[in-house]
Design an enzyme around this catalytic site. Structure first.
Site, mmCIF file in Angstrom:
data_model
loop_
_atom_site.group_PDB
_atom_site.id
_atom_site.type_symbol
_atom_site.label_atom_id
_atom_site.label_comp_id
_atom_site.label_asym_id
_atom_site.label_seq_id
_atom_site.Cartn_x
_atom_site.Cartn_y
_atom_site.Cartn_z
ATOM 1 N N GLY A 178 0.925 -1.259 0.075
ATOM 2 C CA GLY A 178 0.080 0.106 0.005
ATOM 3 C C GLY A 178 0.895 1.154 0.033
ATOM 4 O O GLY A 178 2.095 1.276 -0.143
ATOM 5 N N SER A 183 4.250 2.083 2.300
ATOM 6 C CA SER A 183 4.490 0.871 3.080
ATOM 7 C C SER A 183 5.774 0.453 2.985
ATOM 8 O O SER A 183 6.183 -0.590 3.530
ATOM 9 C CB SER A 183 3.629 -0.232 2.213
ATOM 10 O OG SER A 183 4.197 -0.552 0.904
ATOM 11 N N GLY A 184 6.752 1.366 2.394
ATOM 12 C CA GLY A 184 8.494 1.088 2.246
ATOM 13 C C GLY A 184 8.552 0.404 0.973
ATOM 14 O O GLY A 184 9.959 -0.159 1.053
ATOM 15 N N LYS A 185 7.868 0.127 0.119
ATOM 16 C CA LYS A 185 7.987 -0.568 -1.211
ATOM 17 C C LYS A 185 9.447 0.027 -1.988
ATOM 18 O O LYS A 185 10.268 -0.903 -2.208
ATOM 19 C CB LYS A 185 7.006 -0.316 -2.217
ATOM 20 C CG LYS A 185 5.520 -0.970 -1.680
ATOM 21 C CD LYS A 185 4.467 -0.633 -2.797
ATOM 22 C CE LYS A 185 4.241 0.730 -3.201
ATOM 23 N NZ LYS A 185 3.524 1.511 -2.352
ATOM 24 N N ALA A 203 12.047 5.210 -14.122
ATOM 25 C CA ALA A 203 10.803 6.083 -13.539
ATOM 26 C C ALA A 203 9.765 6.060 -14.328
ATOM 27 O O ALA A 203 9.981 6.691 -15.902
ATOM 28 C CB ALA A 203 11.546 7.343 -13.172
ATOM 29 N N HIS A 205 12.837 11.196 -3.927
ATOM 30 C CA HIS A 205 13.279 9.822 -4.372
ATOM 31 C C HIS A 205 14.667 9.983 -4.837
ATOM 32 O O HIS A 205 15.394 9.229 -4.724
ATOM 33 C CB HIS A 205 12.120 9.300 -5.361
ATOM 34 C CG HIS A 205 11.147 8.455 -4.961
ATOM 35 N ND1 HIS A 205 10.934 7.102 -5.139
ATOM 36 C CD2 HIS A 205 10.024 9.011 -4.252
ATOM 37 C CE1 HIS A 205 9.918 6.521 -4.669
ATOM 38 N NE2 HIS A 205 9.348 7.699 -3.928
ATOM 39 N N ARG A 224 17.152 10.600 -2.326
ATOM 40 C CA ARG A 224 17.513 9.354 -1.602
ATOM 41 C C ARG A 224 18.442 8.389 -2.173
ATOM 42 O O ARG A 224 19.339 7.715 -1.688
ATOM 43 C CB ARG A 224 16.280 8.736 -1.240
ATOM 44 C CG ARG A 224 16.451 7.474 -0.229
ATOM 45 C CD ARG A 224 14.970 7.015 -0.052
ATOM 46 N NE ARG A 224 14.456 6.218 -1.150
ATOM 47 C CZ ARG A 224 13.061 6.328 -1.312
ATOM 48 N NH1 ARG A 224 12.111 6.970 -0.433
ATOM 49 N NH2 ARG A 224 12.691 5.896 -2.285
ATOM 50 N N ASP A 236 9.929 1.810 -11.173
ATOM 51 C CA ASP A 236 9.140 2.384 -10.182
ATOM 52 C C ASP A 236 8.194 3.541 -10.766
ATOM 53 O O ASP A 236 8.557 4.347 -10.980
ATOM 54 C CB ASP A 236 9.954 3.065 -9.155
ATOM 55 C CG ASP A 236 9.252 3.164 -7.727
ATOM 56 O OD1 ASP A 236 7.910 3.066 -7.407
ATOM 57 O OD2 ASP A 236 9.905 3.744 -6.574
#
EC number: 2.7.1.156
Length: 169
Positions: free
Chosen positions: A10, A13-15, A34, A50, A53, A83
């Protein structure tokens, strides 16, 4: 065929973090494919977070619609992280493109890859039934895309509250 891993879950969720760590574990350098486009300031901010990071070991390819082409063009270079599938699906649907045919092509492309592919997607079917027809079509299409890609992948991970669970070994 290169190893393929689908990571779902979800919102928040840390995906993506799990996917980045998983991809870098497959090689010292990686390619981030991307699918997002910055159509508003909030999305531009998300994309920027993103990017910040990720470190210098990442190269980014933008593929909001031509995902199969991006995978083919980068195959053999390094592990790739896509992603995400649900943004790709949104892009296809909003452009009135054939998402079903594009999914068939994507599944064939994943199967043919030599280098590893890690794919992030959203689990959108666990909530309430959306109130409008477009949102219901998207929810149904996302579920079908996720199922078809999951069948092709070697592994499927589900992220819950920052913890990944392997659901397909």
């Amino acid at each position: 065929m290169g190893k393929s891993i689908l990571i779902t879950g979800g919102a928040r969720s840390g995906k993506s973090t799990h996917a980045e760590q998983t991809t870098l574990a497959l090689g010292p350098r990686a390619i981030y494919i991307a699918t997002a486009e910055a159509h508003d300031p909030e999305m531009a901010e998300r994309i920027a977070r993103h990017q910040a990071r990720r470190g210098a070991e990442w190269r980014t390819i933008s593929a909001p619609v031509e995902l199969s082409d991006a995978l083919d063009a980068s195959d053999g270079e390094a592990p790739r992280l896509v992603d995400c599938l649900t943004l790709w699906l949104s892009n296809l649907m909003l452009a009135d493109l054939d998402w079903d045919g594009a999914t068939d092509a994507l599944v064939r492309t994943i199967e043919a890859q030599r280098a590893p592919v890690v794919i992030v997607t959203n689990e959108v079917g666990a909530g309430i039934v959306p109130e409008n027809a477009l949102a219901r079509r998207f929810r149904d299409a996302a579920g079908l895309v996720n199922q078809r890609v999951a069948r092709m992948c070697d592994e499927v991970h589900l992220c819950v509250a920052g913890y990944p669970i392997k659901v397909k070994p």
